[in-house]
Design a protein around this motif. Sequence first.
Motif, PDB file in Angstrom:
ATOM      1  N   VAL A  99       2.134   1.109  12.030  1.00  0.00           N
ATOM      2  CA  VAL A  99       2.351  -0.142  12.757  1.00  0.00           C
ATOM      3  C   VAL A  99       3.514  -0.837  12.059  1.00  0.00           C
ATOM      4  O   VAL A  99       3.542  -0.927  10.825  1.00  0.00           O
ATOM      5  CB  VAL A  99       1.104  -1.045  12.747  1.00  0.00           C
ATOM      6  N   GLU A 144      -6.085  -0.829  13.157  1.00  0.00           N
ATOM      7  CA  GLU A 144      -5.370  -1.721  12.254  1.00  0.00           C
ATOM      8  C   GLU A 144      -6.303  -2.756  11.634  1.00  0.00           C
ATOM      9  O   GLU A 144      -6.313  -2.966  10.418  1.00  0.00           O
ATOM     10  CB  GLU A 144      -4.221  -2.423  12.981  1.00  0.00           C
ATOM     11  N   LYS A 195       3.094  -0.431   8.090  1.00  0.00           N
ATOM     12  CA  LYS A 195       1.690  -0.229   7.768  1.00  0.00           C
ATOM     13  C   LYS A 195       1.306   1.206   8.157  1.00  0.00           C
ATOM     14  O   LYS A 195       1.457   1.594   9.320  1.00  0.00           O
ATOM     15  CB  LYS A 195       0.828  -1.248   8.519  1.00  0.00           C
ATOM     16  N   TYR A 197      -1.501   4.449   8.170  1.00  0.00           N
ATOM     17  CA  TYR A 197      -2.940   4.758   8.195  1.00  0.00           C
ATOM     18  C   TYR A 197      -3.119   6.278   8.212  1.00  0.00           C
ATOM     19  O   TYR A 197      -3.469   6.864   9.251  1.00  0.00           O
ATOM     20  CB  TYR A 197      -3.585   4.119   9.429  1.00  0.00           C
TER      21      TYR A 197
END
Length: 365
Positions: A99, A144, A195, A197
Amino acid sequence: MIDVCAIMAVYNEADIVREAVSKLIEQGVDVYLIDNASTDGTAQRVEDLIGRGVIDIETARFFEDEREVYDWTALLKLKEQLARRLHHDWFLHVDADEVRYAPWPGLSLREGIGRVDAAGYNLINFKLFNFRLTEGTVIGSDFESSMPMYSGAERFNQRQVKAWKASPGVDISSLGGHHIRVPGARVFPTRFILKHYPVRSLEHGRRKIIAERKARFSQVERQRGWHVQYDHLVDVDPKDVFWEPAKLTSFDRERESLALLAESSSVLSQTFTELFAAPPLDESRFGPHWVERLCGEGIDSAHAEVLLKVAEGIAGMLTQQELPPIASSAEDSLQLRRIIGSLARMRYLAGDPTLNDRLPLLRFS
């Protein structure tokens, strides 16, 4: 307003691809999807978004010795070709498990890139935040918000120059996608937010690392020293994916944005102070400049050369390992700090923040 396109390569990301794509579209960014022959219906999860933010979806397969492989170089070269073919002003090299945000609260990603464009820069660096699972993590409808805790980026992942202004000379593949190259490169001094993940459950970690990565890596790329991060894993245990909360930091976007703005302001203010004494430097002029500068301050030329070599050696080690206190006279330690600090700022502004991030670890005795 400028047009921005994110070029996203995916493989078996059905659990998150729609959220990742939607978050880019919500921020004014178009998406071109490359499906690396997923087997879990990843592409089908966003097919209905074609014409509503998704430009197109294409399938790409790569083979090596008659075996289908994960060929990172081929994927990056395909992204280069697409960026030359598509008619957008700016491009982003993105993955589905990411993100992205601009560093200014209240500005969308597209608006942030527009600000960079208006300032005359053609590359954007990102600060990487790796979001981690804890044993109490439960992934809901929004990955998120389900994973709010992050660790810092690995040393080999500090450089994240992954957005560029359209250029026929774009080179994504030479540095493995970590640092986009364009002619006349000018990296915007403030990093944007990335970001990441990478693992969303124990089952996902086992599938991704063992079956989807280790079993599919290109042997040609392995021979280059790539894809070594999972070599120590034969299987994936809970300890390999679950982190202790005490070792993680809770993400606050406004706090991190302000920290990024303060960081770049500090680098720029110190750099501008230096510019009163000398013109902007590139790395090829760094050594001669500092020898001349130290000699102009009354330091013997032979000693200036020694200080430069010692400073560059310390800087190289500092980016790779923890250093004990370095024995030096008070005067020499002052000069070494000046040289290493200047080198750190120059590299930061060229897109590599590693040395600047590690400067607080530098100690003299």
